[in-house]
Motif scaffolding. Structure first.
Motif, short mmCIF file in Angstrom:
data_model
loop_
_atom_site.label_atom_id
_atom_site.label_comp_id
_atom_site.label_asym_id
_atom_site.label_seq_id
_atom_site.Cartn_x
_atom_site.Cartn_y
_atom_site.Cartn_z
N LEU A 42 0.83 -1.21 0.00
CA LEU A 42 0.00 0.00 0.00
C LEU A 42 0.86 1.26 0.00
O LEU A 42 0.55 2.23 -0.69
CB LEU A 42 -0.95 0.00 1.20
N LYS A 43 1.94 1.25 0.76
CA LYS A 43 2.85 2.41 0.80
C LYS A 43 3.44 2.66 -0.59
O LYS A 43 3.46 3.80 -1.06
CB LYS A 43 3.95 2.17 1.83
N ASN A 44 3.87 1.61 -1.25
CA ASN A 44 4.41 1.71 -2.61
C ASN A 44 3.35 2.29 -3.56
O ASN A 44 3.62 3.19 -4.35
CB ASN A 44 4.88 0.34 -3.07
N TRP A 45 2.13 1.76 -3.47
CA TRP A 45 1.05 2.25 -4.33
C TRP A 45 0.74 3.73 -4.06
O TRP A 45 0.51 4.49 -5.00
CB TRP A 45 -0.22 1.44 -4.13
N CYS A 46 0.72 4.11 -2.78
CA CYS A 46 0.45 5.51 -2.44
C CYS A 46 1.48 6.43 -3.09
O CYS A 46 1.14 7.49 -3.63
CB CYS A 46 0.46 5.72 -0.92
N GLN A 47 2.74 6.03 -3.05
CA GLN A 47 3.80 6.83 -3.65
C GLN A 47 3.60 6.94 -5.15
O GLN A 47 3.72 8.02 -5.72
CB GLN A 47 5.17 6.23 -3.32
N GLN A 48 3.26 5.82 -5.79
CA GLN A 48 3.07 5.83 -7.25
C GLN A 48 1.80 6.58 -7.67
O GLN A 48 1.75 7.15 -8.76
CB GLN A 48 3.01 4.40 -7.78
N ALA A 49 0.80 6.59 -6.80
CA ALA A 49 -0.48 7.23 -7.12
C ALA A 49 -0.47 8.73 -6.83
O ALA A 49 -1.47 9.40 -7.04
CB ALA A 49 -1.61 6.56 -6.34
N GLY A 50 0.64 9.22 -6.30
CA GLY A 50 0.72 10.64 -5.98
C GLY A 50 0.15 10.97 -4.62
O GLY A 50 -0.25 12.11 -4.36
#
Length: 117
Positions: A42-50
């Protein structure tokens, strides 16, 4: 091979899976409800999603059912990730990943026509 994360009875996920199947895009499905999701993912996705705000679904029923105090307490990525792990149906879906790269969040046919062609 793409990995599609979501909930099988979600209409948006169904649209995305149908679109991928109709366009012969190979994928595997990860059911949030049965398999959960790791905080690091989720942390990785949050970073990629802005930012976590783009991954947390504030338009859905799950968010609207939360009491106002809980909603107002979600002010940081850490708190948002904790909530997304506890209530996986609050994650925007589907999240489509290739390797560790998020290629799409939600269903948008125009975007899919660009990403998957």
């Amino acid at each position: 091979m793409y990995q599609v994360y979501g909930i099988p009875n979600c209409n948006t996920v169904k649209k995305a899976l149908d679109w991928l199947s109709q366009h012969n895009i190979p994928f595997t499905f990860h059911n949030f409800k049965k398999e959960g999701i790791e905080a690091t993912t989720l942390k990785n996705w949050c970073q990629q999603a802005g930012g976590w705000q783009n991954l947390l679904n504030k338009q859905g029923t799950t968010w609207r059912k939360l009491d106002a105090n809980t909603q107002q307490s979600i002010t940081t990525e850490t708190k948002a990730i904790q909530l997304m792990q506890e209530m996986v149906s609050i994650i925007k879906r589907p999240v489509i990943v290739k390797g560790t790269t998020v290629v799409a969040i939600g269903f948008n046919e125009a975007l899919y026509n660009t990403v998957f062609k």
